[in-house]
Design an enzyme around this catalytic site. Structure first.
Site, PDB file in Angstrom:
ATOM      1  N   VAL A 179       1.044  -1.384   0.162  1.00 30.95           N
ATOM      2  CA  VAL A 179      -0.116  -0.035  -0.218  1.00 30.95           C
ATOM      3  C   VAL A 179       0.862   1.288   0.231  1.00 30.95           C
ATOM      4  O   VAL A 179       0.476   2.264  -0.669  1.00 30.95           O
ATOM      5  CB  VAL A 179      -1.017   0.046   1.319  1.00 30.95           C
ATOM      6  CG1 VAL A 179      -1.736   1.543   1.020  1.00 30.95           C
ATOM      7  CG2 VAL A 179      -1.959  -1.204   1.208  1.00 30.95           C
ATOM      8  N   ASP A 180       2.184   1.215   0.802  1.00 33.24           N
ATOM      9  CA  ASP A 180       2.857   2.432   0.761  1.00 33.24           C
ATOM     10  C   ASP A 180       3.231   2.724  -0.560  1.00 33.24           C
ATOM     11  O   ASP A 180       3.513   3.731  -1.051  1.00 33.24           O
ATOM     12  CB  ASP A 180       3.981   2.074   1.781  1.00 33.24           C
ATOM     13  CG  ASP A 180       3.947   2.603   3.084  1.00 33.24           C
ATOM     14  OD1 ASP A 180       2.959   3.656   3.276  1.00 33.24           O
ATOM     15  OD2 ASP A 180       4.611   2.027   3.937  1.00 33.24           O
ATOM     16  N   ILE A 181       3.948   1.392  -1.271  1.00 30.41           N
ATOM     17  CA  ILE A 181       4.405   1.699  -2.580  1.00 30.41           C
ATOM     18  C   ILE A 181       3.626   2.102  -3.547  1.00 30.41           C
ATOM     19  O   ILE A 181       3.811   2.936  -4.587  1.00 30.41           O
ATOM     20  CB  ILE A 181       5.187   0.273  -2.958  1.00 30.41           C
ATOM     21  CG1 ILE A 181       6.259  -0.269  -2.154  1.00 30.41           C
ATOM     22  CG2 ILE A 181       5.462   0.195  -4.718  1.00 30.41           C
ATOM     23  CD1 ILE A 181       6.847  -1.280  -2.256  1.00 30.41           C
ATOM     24  N   GLY A 184       2.937   5.741  -3.078  1.00 26.17           N
ATOM     25  CA  GLY A 184       3.811   6.610  -3.717  1.00 26.17           C
ATOM     26  C   GLY A 184       3.633   6.603  -5.333  1.00 26.17           C
ATOM     27  O   GLY A 184       3.913   7.628  -5.980  1.00 26.17           O
TER      28      GLY A 184
END
Length: 398
Positions: A179-181, A184
């Protein structure tokens, strides 16, 4: 710098993963990315180890693998944004930047006089991108979020892992901070779209990216499966919910991944496993029927695949153009001939270790080739250089 964004400057006020991942994408594309870090402390991920990189003498440094994975190509500047001097420096940087990335809690930068309205007053052309867990409004807007909890809240863990009634069943997160990736990635796409629009309007933009929104969008086919059927998607292990056969199958000496994507491929697959009759059977001839009758098809495939080794099947399916592959460990990925040919792993020069390995961007351009020469920066490595260009002194930010 080379790359299509070599004319762009990014002020990266973000930390940890989602914002820095967006900044690294922009740096890979050639932008000058100035990473602002807390004086004497730096990005949280600098301490997220072990493992830590070793220096030329084999001694452990303070550069964690996590930090190194997401800050390639940037310049590090130490600034205390809680101080009047630090705030003045951020404003001076913003005045000469095209993009600002930030992932502070909602309202934090406004308290420091560094919110989007404040910086747009200085630089109306600025693209200001805020990245938070839940967005700038709503009942949870001010809550802190991390990838793991958003994987859970966003439904990803409800469709990831073995079925509940099987050994090892139950909720499972993805093995990387997906989810972070993806947050981003969405942030990078958004600022690039805003840059393109700015060429038409001449105006800046404020962008609001929320991790929970991203996780919801990522449900993709699983979301639509629910919305058109009313059924709740469940964990199916490695079995694809809509296309079969797509699964991990046992072979004589291990496992193979098969990704048969259409009826024509299934015909070639059935011939390859010496069961051409399967492609003529009404229960399996079409994908619709294969999904419905998977409980009988799956054991038939397993029986055939168990007769040969992995290498044999890779060769056989390759000749028949049936999509398949081994389940590689991370070291095996970098040993793959195709990965080596594409030079996805490269050594960058580093002041402490001599060189540092880096998994580079997958983007390829003909006319604006990307270069990978700048490693993740040491804390404050470029403070003097960057501030000198602005006519500022480091003493004002100590």
């Amino acid at each position: 710098m080379t790359g299509p964004l070599k004319h762009i400057r990014v002020l990266d006020l973000s930390r940890i993963m989602a914002g820095p991942w967006a900044g690294q994408i922009l740096a890979d594309l050639g932008a000058e990315v100035i990473k602002v870090e807390r004086a004497g402390v730096g990005d949280d991920t600098r301490k997220w180890g072990p493992p830590y990189m070793k220096d030329k003498d084999g001694n452990q440094t303070a550069e964690s693998g996590y930090y190194l994975s997401v800050n390639r190509g940037k310049k590090s500047v130490e600034i205390d944004i809680a101080s009047a001097e630090g705030q003045a420096t951020v404003k001076a940087l913003a005045a000469k930047s095209d993009i600002v990335l930030e992932n502070f809690k909602v309202g934090t930068l406004e308290r420091y006089g560094l919110g989007p309205d404040d910086l747009h007053a200085i630089n109306p052309d600025l693209i200001f991108c805020s990245i938070t867990g839940f967005g700038q409004d709503g009942p949870r807007a001010k809550d802190v979020a991390y990838d793991f909890m958003i994987q859970a809240m966003g439904g990803l863990m409800s469709v990831t892992g073995a079925p509940d009634n099987t050994p090892g069943g139950g909720p499972q997160k993805v093995g990387i901070p997906i989810v972070d990736i993806m947050t981003g990635m969405y942030a990078a796409i958004s600022v690039l779209a805003a840059l393109a629009e700015r060429t038409q309007s001449g105006k800046g933009e404020t962008i609001d990216i929320a991790m929970l929104d991203v996780a919801t969008a990522m449900l993709a086919n699983q979301a639509m499966n629910h919305l058109v059927s009313g059924d709740t998607p469940v964990r199916r292990g490695n079995k694809h919910p809509n296309i079969q056969p797509q699964d991990v199958f046992p072979v004589r000496d291990g496992h193979i991944v098969l990704a048969v994507g259409n009826d024509e491929q299934f015909q070639r697959f059935a011939a390859a496993i010496r069961r051409p009759d399967l492609a003529e059977d009404d229960r399996y001839a079409t994908n619709r029927e294969r999904v419905k009758n998977l409980d009988t098809l799956h054991p038939l495939i397993c029986t055939q695949l168990g007769e040969r080794d992995l290498a044999d099947w890779i060769e056989i399916f390759g000749a028949q153009k049936v999509p398949c592959g081994p389940i590689n460990t991370v070291p095996m990925v970098f040993a793959e001939e195709q990965v080596k040919h594409r030079q996805m792993l490269r050594d960058l020069p580093h002041p402490l270790s001599g060189t540092v390995p880096s998994v580079v961007s997958p983007m390829r351009f003909d006319r604006s080739a990307l270069s990978f020469e700048t490693p993740p920066p040491l804390l404050g490595e470029h403070t003097d250089e960057v501030l000198a260009k602005l006519g500022l002194t480091t003493e004002a930010n100590d």
